[in-house]
Motif scaffolding. Structure first.
Motif, PDB file in Angstrom:
ATOM      1  N   LYS A 417      55.100  25.652  44.123  1.00 24.12           N
ATOM      2  CA  LYS A 417      53.673  25.818  43.825  1.00 24.12           C
ATOM      3  C   LYS A 417      52.850  25.930  45.105  1.00 24.12           C
ATOM      4  N   ALA A 418      53.215  25.160  46.133  1.00 27.92           N
ATOM      5  CA  ALA A 418      52.519  25.273  47.418  1.00 27.92           C
ATOM      6  C   ALA A 418      52.725  26.655  48.038  1.00 27.92           C
ATOM      7  N   ALA A 419      53.907  27.224  47.844  1.00 25.98           N
ATOM      8  CA  ALA A 419      54.163  28.565  48.369  1.00 25.98           C
ATOM      9  C   ALA A 419      53.301  29.605  47.659  1.00 25.98           C
ATOM     10  N   TRP A 420      53.222  29.523  46.328  1.00 27.19           N
ATOM     11  CA  TRP A 420      52.379  30.468  45.591  1.00 27.19           C
ATOM     12  C   TRP A 420      50.918  30.306  45.978  1.00 27.19           C
ATOM     13  N   GLU A 421      50.465  29.074  46.164  1.00 23.30           N
ATOM     14  CA  GLU A 421      49.064  28.852  46.534  1.00 23.30           C
ATOM     15  C   GLU A 421      48.769  29.381  47.935  1.00 23.30           C
ATOM     16  N   LEU A 422      49.729  29.289  48.844  1.00 24.69           N
ATOM     17  CA  LEU A 422      49.546  29.857  50.179  1.00 24.69           C
ATOM     18  C   LEU A 422      49.470  31.372  50.109  1.00 24.69           C
ATOM     19  N   LEU A 423      50.348  31.984  49.329  1.00 29.62           N
ATOM     20  CA  LEU A 423      50.300  33.443  49.172  1.00 29.62           C
ATOM     21  C   LEU A 423      48.985  33.884  48.538  1.00 29.62           C
ATOM     22  N   ALA A 424      48.512  33.121  47.564  1.00 28.95           N
ATOM     23  CA  ALA A 424      47.247  33.470  46.919  1.00 28.95           C
ATOM     24  C   ALA A 424      46.083  33.339  47.893  1.00 28.95           C
ATOM     25  N   ALA A 425      46.052  32.257  48.671  1.00 28.71           N
ATOM     26  CA  ALA A 425      44.967  32.060  49.634  1.00 28.71           C
ATOM     27  C   ALA A 425      44.952  33.161  50.681  1.00 28.71           C
ATOM     28  N   ALA A 426      46.111  33.681  51.032  1.00 27.29           N
ATOM     29  CA  ALA A 426      46.198  34.751  52.018  1.00 27.29           C
ATOM     30  C   ALA A 426      45.861  36.116  51.439  1.00 27.29           C
ATOM     31  N   GLY A 427      45.645  36.186  50.126  1.00 25.35           N
ATOM     32  CA  GLY A 427      45.341  37.471  49.502  1.00 25.35           C
ATOM     33  C   GLY A 427      46.563  38.323  49.245  1.00 25.35           C
ATOM     34  N   GLU A 428      47.750  37.711  49.232  1.00 27.21           N
ATOM     35  CA  GLU A 428      48.981  38.463  49.002  1.00 27.21           C
ATOM     36  C   GLU A 428      49.501  38.310  47.580  1.00 27.21           C
ATOM     37  N   LEU A 429      48.677  37.759  46.708  1.00 27.41           N
ATOM     38  CA  LEU A 429      49.096  37.564  45.319  1.00 27.41           C
ATOM     39  C   LEU A 429      47.995  38.116  44.424  1.00 27.41           C
ATOM     40  N   LEU A 430      47.797  39.422  44.490  1.00 27.86           N
ATOM     41  CA  LEU A 430      46.733  40.064  43.736  1.00 27.86           C
ATOM     42  C   LEU A 430      47.246  40.538  42.381  1.00 27.86           C
ATOM     43  N   ALA A 431      46.305  40.907  41.521  1.00 33.12           N
ATOM     44  CA  ALA A 431      46.668  41.363  40.184  1.00 33.12           C
ATOM     45  C   ALA A 431      47.376  42.714  40.257  1.00 33.12           C
ATOM     46  N   PRO A 432      48.254  43.015  39.316  1.00 35.60           N
ATOM     47  CA  PRO A 432      48.930  44.315  39.306  1.00 35.60           C
ATOM     48  C   PRO A 432      47.936  45.453  39.220  1.00 35.60           C
ATOM     49  N   ALA A 433      48.133  46.473  40.055  1.00 31.53           N
ATOM     50  CA  ALA A 433      47.338  47.705  40.056  1.00 31.53           C
ATOM     51  C   ALA A 433      45.884  47.475  40.452  1.00 31.53           C
ATOM     52  N   THR A 434      45.568  46.335  41.074  1.00 29.38           N
ATOM     53  CA  THR A 434      44.204  46.089  41.543  1.00 29.38           C
ATOM     54  C   THR A 434      44.248  45.521  42.954  1.00 29.38           C
ATOM     55  N   ASP A 435      45.082  46.110  43.797  1.00 30.29           N
ATOM     56  CA  ASP A 435      45.286  45.563  45.131  1.00 30.29           C
ATOM     57  C   ASP A 435      44.292  46.076  46.163  1.00 30.29           C
ATOM     58  N   SER A 436      43.156  46.611  45.732  1.00 33.51           N
ATOM     59  CA  SER A 436      42.173  47.099  46.688  1.00 33.51           C
ATOM     60  C   SER A 436      40.780  46.799  46.177  1.00 33.51           C
ATOM     61  N   VAL A 437      39.825  46.767  47.087  1.00 33.02           N
ATOM     62  CA  VAL A 437      38.433  46.536  46.728  1.00 33.02           C
ATOM     63  C   VAL A 437      37.753  47.873  46.546  1.00 33.02           C
ATOM     64  N   PRO A 438      36.591  47.924  45.873  1.00 33.82           N
ATOM     65  CA  PRO A 438      35.913  49.200  45.650  1.00 33.82           C
ATOM     66  C   PRO A 438      35.569  49.902  46.946  1.00 33.82           C
ATOM     67  N   ALA A 439      35.604  51.230  46.911  1.00 31.95           N
ATOM     68  CA  ALA A 439      35.278  51.996  48.103  1.00 31.95           C
ATOM     69  C   ALA A 439      33.847  51.763  48.544  1.00 31.95           C
ATOM     70  N   ALA A 440      32.964  51.405  47.595  1.00 33.97           N
ATOM     71  CA  ALA A 440      31.559  51.189  47.935  1.00 33.97           C
ATOM     72  C   ALA A 440      31.386  50.033  48.906  1.00 33.97           C
ATOM     73  N   LEU A 441      32.373  49.138  48.978  1.00 31.02           N
ATOM     74  CA  LEU A 441      32.242  48.011  49.881  1.00 31.02           C
ATOM     75  C   LEU A 441      32.429  48.421  51.330  1.00 31.02           C
ATOM     76  N   ASP A 442      32.926  49.620  51.579  1.00 32.72           N
ATOM     77  CA  ASP A 442      33.071  50.092  52.947  1.00 32.72           C
ATOM     78  C   ASP A 442      31.778  50.644  53.506  1.00 32.72           C
ATOM     79  N   GLU A 443      30.740  50.744  52.670  1.00 32.09           N
ATOM     80  CA  GLU A 443      29.482  51.298  53.129  1.00 32.09           C
ATOM     81  C   GLU A 443      28.728  50.284  53.979  1.00 32.09           C
ATOM     82  N   ASP A 444      27.830  50.792  54.786  1.00 26.29           N
ATOM     83  CA  ASP A 444      26.981  49.947  55.605  1.00 26.29           C
ATOM     84  C   ASP A 444      25.804  49.481  54.762  1.00 26.29           C
TER      85      ASP A 444
END
Length: 447
Positions: A417-444
């Motif tokens: 469980k500590a391993a899964w929580e570390l992976l989640a905190a690092a952002g390496e345990l994302l939902a399937p097919a949603t591994d990116s943020v919206p392109a609009a967030l790259d705007e200034d």
């Protein structure tokens, strides 16, 4: 004249209502919602060996969890507001009866010219920068809702992985408790028979009965923990509490977690992939757009059409108050983002430390505690056979071995469980097919 006026009114009304949408009621009844939730399509596997693992469970949860469906609805609302922000202000058509009344009072009659003179068309124009600010605010709000949805999915997936691991550990502990209870039953029967034959004292037989009762209580507790873990996992999946869930094929997070354990650059990489930080960044962009809109309201609003009008913002104190409020809101959003970055840094450090300590504890249990308990029990049994140890000593060592095996199963679960929580905190345990943020967030945000 009256026929002409009626024709104008009817024609204008028909033109305005041509694009109208009718109202369709959609009542919501809680009992109907409960019945719908009871019909979530879940079928327990006939073979436990092919039960779904955490990845398949998380994909199911992302699709069926009611809280995520509510988040998706908010994204759809923000998308509709984004379309609305891009529309121009609607023109207004009016008719002023003053010309007709004046003609009646002065000349005693009115003409068609007097009626036509009362017609007016006004088209409000947006102030400089107002349209861009409205559209930018809608874009940022939509991006924030989208990122918030991804963050909710990320948190749900993390919870599913940890809950699946808890169900696996609780199931193993319940099986161990059942086996120990059966062993205690045999031991108690042996001591009872020995007491009847005069080979064991009443104290020994009573202690054996006490051990049996203690292990039965532990078995009940273990079953209660397993049931609580099953219900919690069912809740995360959007299933009824009675859903038949069993541990599926386990995934091994240890190699990935060990790579992150002493990674000093983990926080920088997590900032780029964590969707909760992306949502806060988008919220800050929305406050920038709101400030731009407040600044744009300082300028006069121009309306053109059959005439020309200019609305002067004479109440500058009101405009300045709105700008000050927008500036304070932007500062608040900036401080919230700053606090979130600080919290992320602390969360990663805690997750790394928790995984390190869990690994060290498991190593001690498997290298020292469990082998020592097994060796002690084997020596006691050998000594018992030659009369150098008592049955009570053997019973005590048997309890120590049972506790060591329970500790081993617990420690393995804590490390996983500590391993899964570390992976989640690092952002390496994302939902399937949603591994990116919206392109609009790259705007200034300043644009």
């Amino acid at each position: 004249m009256h026929r002409f006026l009626r024709a104008v009114l009817w024609g204008g009304g028909a033109l305005c209502s041509a694009g109208c949408v009718g109202y369709t009621p959609a009542p919501v009844e809680p009992r109907a919602l409960l019945a719908e939730l009871e019909r979530v399509p879940w079928r327990a596997p006939a073979d436990v060996a092919v039960a779904p693992g955490p990845r398949a469970l998380s994909a199911f949860a992302v699709e069926h969890n009611p809280a995520l469906q509510a988040s998706r609805a908010r994204v759809e609302v923000s998308a509709a507001l984004l379309v609305e922000a891009g529309l121009l202000p609607e023109p207004s058509v009016g008719w002023d009866a003053m010309d007709v009344l004046a003609a009646q009072l002065v000349d005693g009659r009115s003409t068609r010219v007097d009626v036509l003179a009362g017609l007016g068309l006004d088209v409000p124009l947006r102030r400089p920068g107002e349209g861009d600010a409205l559209r930018a605010g809608a874009r940022w709000n939509h991006a924030a809702e989208h990122a918030a949805l991804l963050a909710a999915e990320w948190r749900l997936v993390s919870a599913v992985y940890v809950a699946d691991e808890e169900l696996r550990v609780a199931t193993e502990l319940a099986a161990q408790a059942a086996e120990l209870a059966r062993l205690a039953e045999r031991t108690e029967a042996h001591f009872r028979a020995a007491q009847e034959a005069g080979a064991a004292s009443a104290i020994e037989a009573n202690l054996a009965r006490g051990e049996l009762r203690r292990l039965r209580v532990e078995h009940v507790r273990a079953e209660a923990r397993r049931e609580a873990a099953r219900r919690h996992l069912a809740e995360l999946l959007g299933l009824p509490p009675s859903a038949a869930l069993v541990p599926g094929a386990a995934e091994d997070p240890l190699e990935r977690a060990a790579r992150l354990q002493d990674d000093e650059g983990l926080a920088v990489r997590a900032l780029a992939v964590r969707p909760d930080l992306a949502a806060l960044s988008a919220r800050y962009g929305a406050t920038e757009a709101a400030l731009r809109l407040a600044v744009a309201t300082q300028y006069p609003r121009v309306t053109v059409g059959t005439g020309l009008s200019l609305s002067l913002p004479l109440g500058q104190w009101r405009t300045r108050a709105a700008i000050a409020a927008a500036q304070a809101e932007r500062a608040r959003a900036g401080e919230e983002l700053r606090a979130a970055v600080h919290a992320l840094r602390a969360e990663l450090a805690d997750a790394q430390a928790a995984y390190r300590l869990a690994s060290e504890e498991l190593e001690l249990v498997e290298r020292e505690l469990l082998p020592n308990a097994e060796e002690s029990l084997a020596l006691a049994r050998a000594a018992l056979e030659v009369g150098e140890a008592s049955l009570l000593e053997t019973l005590a060592l048997q309890r120590a071995l049972a506790e060591a095996r329970t500790r081993d199963a617990e420690a393995r679960g804590v490390r996983a469980k500590a391993a899964w929580e570390l992976l989640a905190a690092a952002g390496e345990l994302l939902a399937p097919a949603t591994d990116s943020v919206p392109a609009a967030l790259d705007e200034d945000p300043a644009r």
